[in-house]
Design an enzyme around this catalytic site. Structure first.
Site, PDB file in Angstrom:
ATOM      1  CG  ASN A   9      -6.202  11.014 -14.774  1.00 40.15           C
ATOM      2  OD1 ASN A   9      -6.280  11.915 -15.602  1.00 40.15           O
ATOM      3  ND2 ASN A   9      -6.927  10.989 -13.656  1.00 40.15           N
ATOM      4  CE  LYS A  11      -5.251  12.944 -11.204  1.00 40.73           C
ATOM      5  NZ  LYS A  11      -5.317  12.938  -9.763  1.00 40.73           N
ATOM      6  CD  GLU A 171      -8.039   6.681  -9.217  1.00 36.54           C
ATOM      7  OE1 GLU A 171      -6.895   6.598  -9.643  1.00 36.54           O
ATOM      8  OE2 GLU A 171      -8.771   7.662  -9.415  1.00 36.54           O
ATOM      9  N   GLY A 177      -3.182  11.923  -4.990  1.00 36.41           N
ATOM     10  CA  GLY A 177      -2.360  13.134  -4.993  1.00 36.41           C
ATOM     11  C   GLY A 177      -1.860  13.539  -3.622  1.00 36.41           C
ATOM     12  CB  SER A 216      -0.115   8.277  -3.666  1.00 38.34           C
ATOM     13  OG  SER A 216      -0.664   9.571  -3.463  1.00 38.34           O
TER      14      SER A 216
END
Ligand code: PGA
Length: 254
Positions: A9, A11, A171, A177, A216
């Site tokens: 992903n 982002k 998630e 992150g 992460s």
């Protein structure tokens, strides 16, 4: 047999030239280094879908195109939105639905997400449906309850045939992150819980639904997560932006 999947992903990162370079690097490395049967998904920003599709196509690999979001509407006067049909026409095979950043920053509701799942399936693509609890919810012991509600509201209107096309990504919001990863035990516990919920609602098809871990996940911790029985791969944010790291994560799949 459920598929092993690693999805990147990206982002809101990378301009066009960078997106093309990353894709070209990945295509080359995956072709020469990845021998096992694994489905790899690249989910760039919408504006790069075409460029990424061209690079994947030419090399006919196990790399699939994904989008990070789509509209809950089929088409029409929705300025700034992108439809599932547009993504499919571009060669998209997967769409991430209900990422916690979409839920949190863009106020996407369970109802919106259920509609997005419908649009993705109508266009013969597979939703990667995200769920996961916040830090406060986990601290309060409510993580199972929160995930139950997200799955019930977003997915349980589907019949078993449609459910068989789902990919789920667990998630935990506190791990996205942040550099904090769920321990393998925490992740396996939740993945097994999700599968039992799917089993109760849909029966044996639950065994065919891939459940990915995200938050992460990196080249250091991927192998210990992917080794667990109900973890079928990963949804990777930050570490998917560096070709070497992403390929190492793919290699960590058993
Ligand atoms: P992260 O993001 O790997 O950067 O934590 C994962 C995600 O949001 O899908």
């Amino acid at each position: 047999m459920r598929r092993k999947i690693v999805a990147g992903n990206w982002k809101m990162n990378l301009v066009n030239t960078e997106a093309k370079q990353l894709t070209a690097e990945l295509v080359g490395m995956i072709k020469s280094e990845i021998r096992k049967p694994v489905t790899i998904v690249l989910a760039p920003p919408f504006v790069h879908l075409n460029a990424v599709a061209q690079l994947i196509d030419k090399n006919g690999s196990n790399i699939y195109l994904g989008a990070q979001n789509c509209s809950s509407h089929a088409s029409g006067a929705f300025t700034g939105e992108v439809s599932a049909a547009m993504i499919a026409a571009m060669g998209g095979a997967f769409v991430i639905v209900g990422h916690s950043e979409r839920r949190q920053y863009f106020k996407e509701t369970d109802h919106d997400l259920a509609e997005k799942v419908n649009r993705v399936l109508e266009n013969n693509m597979q939703p990667i449906f995200c769920c996961g609890e916040s830090q406060a919810e986990r601290n309060g012991g409510r993580h199972f309850e929160v995930v139950n509600k997200q799955l019930e509201a977003g997915l349980f209107h589907l019949d078993a045939a449609a459910a068989g096309k789902l990919v789920i990504a667990y998630e935990p919001v506190w791990a996205i992150g942040t550099g904090l990863t769920a321990t393998p035990e925490q992740a396996q516990e939740m993945h097994a819980h999700i599968r039992s919920l799917l089993q109760k609602r849909y029966g044996p098809v639950a065994q065919d639904i891939s459940i990915l871990y995200g938050g992460s996940c990196n080249e250091q911790n991927a192998a210990s997560l992917f080794a667990l029985p109900d973890i079928d791969g990963g949804l990777i944010g930050g570490a998917s932006l560096k070709s070497r790291s992403f390929v190492k994560i793919i290699s960590a799949l058993n």
